[in-house]
Design a protein around this motif. Sequence first.
Motif, PDB file in Angstrom:
ATOM      1  N   ARG A   1       0.717  -1.148  -0.055  1.00  0.00           N
ATOM      2  CA  ARG A   1       0.114  -0.096   0.085  1.00  0.00           C
ATOM      3  C   ARG A   1       0.997   1.464   0.024  1.00  0.00           C
ATOM      4  O   ARG A   1       1.795   1.405   1.105  1.00  0.00           O
ATOM      5  CB  ARG A   1      -0.958   0.089   1.283  1.00  0.00           C
ATOM      6  CG  ARG A   1      -1.888   1.333   1.175  1.00  0.00           C
ATOM      7  CD  ARG A   1      -2.953   1.384   2.128  1.00  0.00           C
ATOM      8  NE  ARG A   1      -2.608   1.765   3.319  1.00  0.00           N
ATOM      9  CZ  ARG A   1      -3.270   2.500   4.223  1.00  0.00           C
ATOM     10  NH1 ARG A   1      -4.530   2.642   4.221  1.00  0.00           N
ATOM     11  NH2 ARG A   1      -2.782   3.112   5.490  1.00  0.00           N
TER      12      ARG A   1
ATOM     13  N   ALA B   1      -3.901   5.206 -12.045  1.00  0.00           N
ATOM     14  CA  ALA B   1      -5.167   5.142 -11.275  1.00  0.00           C
ATOM     15  C   ALA B   1      -5.491   6.658 -10.998  1.00  0.00           C
ATOM     16  O   ALA B   1      -4.404   7.306 -10.564  1.00  0.00           O
ATOM     17  CB  ALA B   1      -5.129   4.583 -10.075  1.00  0.00           C
TER      18      ALA B   1
ATOM     19  N   THR C   1     -13.351   7.081  -9.555  1.00  0.00           N
ATOM     20  CA  THR C   1     -12.150   6.373  -9.822  1.00  0.00           C
ATOM     21  C   THR C   1     -12.035   5.831 -11.564  1.00  0.00           C
ATOM     22  O   THR C   1     -12.884   5.508 -11.997  1.00  0.00           O
ATOM     23  CB  THR C   1     -11.501   5.240  -8.926  1.00  0.00           C
ATOM     24  OG1 THR C   1     -12.561   4.193  -8.996  1.00  0.00           O
ATOM     25  CG2 THR C   1     -11.687   5.753  -7.339  1.00  0.00           C
TER      26      THR C   1
ATOM     27  N   TYR D   1      -9.003   3.409 -13.832  1.00  0.00           N
ATOM     28  CA  TYR D   1      -7.863   2.681 -13.785  1.00  0.00           C
ATOM     29  C   TYR D   1      -7.263   2.224 -15.307  1.00  0.00           C
ATOM     30  O   TYR D   1      -8.218   2.406 -16.078  1.00  0.00           O
ATOM     31  CB  TYR D   1      -8.197   1.446 -13.029  1.00  0.00           C
ATOM     32  CG  TYR D   1      -8.592   1.498 -11.531  1.00  0.00           C
ATOM     33  CD1 TYR D   1      -9.722   1.575 -11.055  1.00  0.00           C
ATOM     34  CD2 TYR D   1      -7.447   1.544 -10.600  1.00  0.00           C
ATOM     35  CE1 TYR D   1     -10.085   1.732  -9.933  1.00  0.00           C
ATOM     36  CE2 TYR D   1      -7.835   1.948  -9.480  1.00  0.00           C
ATOM     37  CZ  TYR D   1      -9.243   1.803  -8.799  1.00  0.00           C
ATOM     38  OH  TYR D   1      -9.586   1.987  -7.728  1.00  0.00           O
TER      39      TYR D   1
ATOM     40  N   GLN E   1      -6.436  -2.758 -13.531  1.00  0.00           N
ATOM     41  CA  GLN E   1      -7.558  -2.858 -13.162  1.00  0.00           C
ATOM     42  C   GLN E   1      -8.000  -4.273 -12.548  1.00  0.00           C
ATOM     43  O   GLN E   1      -7.273  -5.006 -12.798  1.00  0.00           O
ATOM     44  CB  GLN E   1      -8.681  -2.710 -14.202  1.00  0.00           C
ATOM     45  CG  GLN E   1     -10.101  -2.292 -13.956  1.00  0.00           C
ATOM     46  CD  GLN E   1     -10.686  -1.727 -15.075  1.00  0.00           C
ATOM     47  OE1 GLN E   1     -10.391  -2.006 -16.357  1.00  0.00           O
ATOM     48  NE2 GLN E   1     -12.046  -1.313 -14.909  1.00  0.00           N
ATOM     49  N   ASP E   2      -8.688  -4.132 -11.419  1.00  0.00           N
ATOM     50  CA  ASP E   2      -9.073  -5.347 -10.629  1.00  0.00           C
ATOM     51  C   ASP E   2      -7.888  -5.756  -9.559  1.00  0.00           C
ATOM     52  O   ASP E   2      -8.065  -6.979  -8.946  1.00  0.00           O
ATOM     53  CB  ASP E   2      -9.723  -6.480 -11.409  1.00  0.00           C
ATOM     54  CG  ASP E   2     -10.724  -6.120 -12.378  1.00  0.00           C
ATOM     55  OD1 ASP E   2     -10.970  -6.642 -13.465  1.00  0.00           O
ATOM     56  OD2 ASP E   2     -11.676  -5.506 -11.796  1.00  0.00           O
ATOM     57  N   ARG E   3      -6.563  -5.262  -9.592  1.00  0.00           N
ATOM     58  CA  ARG E   3      -5.772  -5.449  -8.779  1.00  0.00           C
ATOM     59  C   ARG E   3      -5.375  -4.394  -8.093  1.00  0.00           C
ATOM     60  O   ARG E   3      -4.975  -4.445  -6.852  1.00  0.00           O
ATOM     61  CB  ARG E   3      -4.532  -6.030  -9.525  1.00  0.00           C
ATOM     62  CG  ARG E   3      -4.779  -7.235 -10.444  1.00  0.00           C
ATOM     63  CD  ARG E   3      -3.332  -7.563 -11.030  1.00  0.00           C
ATOM     64  NE  ARG E   3      -2.732  -6.813 -12.008  1.00  0.00           N
ATOM     65  CZ  ARG E   3      -1.655  -6.064 -11.779  1.00  0.00           C
ATOM     66  NH1 ARG E   3      -0.877  -6.432 -10.779  1.00  0.00           N
ATOM     67  NH2 ARG E   3      -0.887  -5.317 -12.556  1.00  0.00           N
TER      68      ARG E   3
ATOM     69  N   THR F   1      -6.345  -0.418  -6.071  1.00  0.00           N
ATOM     70  CA  THR F   1      -7.340   0.526  -5.668  1.00  0.00           C
ATOM     71  C   THR F   1      -6.839   1.763  -5.406  1.00  0.00           C
ATOM     72  O   THR F   1      -5.925   1.759  -4.437  1.00  0.00           O
ATOM     73  CB  THR F   1      -8.231  -0.327  -4.520  1.00  0.00           C
ATOM     74  OG1 THR F   1      -8.639  -1.598  -5.130  1.00  0.00           O
ATOM     75  CG2 THR F   1      -9.392   0.551  -4.105  1.00  0.00           C
TER      76      THR F   1
ATOM     77  N   SER G   1      -7.615   5.427  -3.463  1.00  0.00           N
ATOM     78  CA  SER G   1      -8.591   6.021  -2.402  1.00  0.00           C
ATOM     79  C   SER G   1      -7.855   7.281  -1.707  1.00  0.00           C
ATOM     80  O   SER G   1      -6.645   7.123  -1.997  1.00  0.00           O
ATOM     81  CB  SER G   1      -8.991   4.924  -1.286  1.00  0.00           C
ATOM     82  OG  SER G   1      -7.577   4.548  -0.706  1.00  0.00           O
TER      83      SER G   1
ATOM     84  N   GLN H   1      -3.737   0.925  -3.063  1.00  0.00           N
ATOM     85  CA  GLN H   1      -3.762  -0.437  -2.457  1.00  0.00           C
ATOM     86  C   GLN H   1      -3.151  -1.295  -3.809  1.00  0.00           C
ATOM     87  O   GLN H   1      -4.092  -1.281  -4.854  1.00  0.00           O
ATOM     88  CB  GLN H   1      -4.956  -1.008  -1.838  1.00  0.00           C
ATOM     89  CG  GLN H   1      -4.878  -2.145  -1.299  1.00  0.00           C
ATOM     90  CD  GLN H   1      -3.916  -2.490  -0.377  1.00  0.00           C
ATOM     91  OE1 GLN H   1      -3.759  -1.784   0.530  1.00  0.00           O
ATOM     92  NE2 GLN H   1      -2.943  -3.651  -0.430  1.00  0.00           N
TER      93      GLN H   1
END
Length: 120
Positions: free
Chosen positions: A19, A49, A57, A59, A64-66, A68, A70, A81
């Motif tokens: 992270r 991102a 958001t 990506y 994408q999908d891995r 995140t 924020s 993350q």
Amino acid sequence: DVQLVESGGGSVQAGGSLRLSCAASGSTISTYYMDWFRQAPGKEREGVAAIDRAGATTYSYSVQDRFTISKDNAKNTLYLQMNSLKPEDTAMYYCAADTVNWQLARLYMYWGQGTQVTVS
């Protein structure tokens, strides 16, 4: 103006997680559009991102999908993350901010100094 400082990079095995954090000062991130970019040796810097003021958001296909993105406006900090890391994710990671919504384009005005992520 906003100042950005990234942290959280390091070395991790493939399949692992990290992270990243981007601490902002000088101005509140709630007024900015923000992005995470990365640059591998010999390659162009690419946006991975983006997050807008409302928290929506975007990506890149490669993460994408891995990953995140924020943010915590109270802590004035942006996060990334990263899960299921792959060797091709190895790069210097930068956060960026601007009052214009550039999404994944490399046109942001404010940049951090970067944090290295190495996946083996």
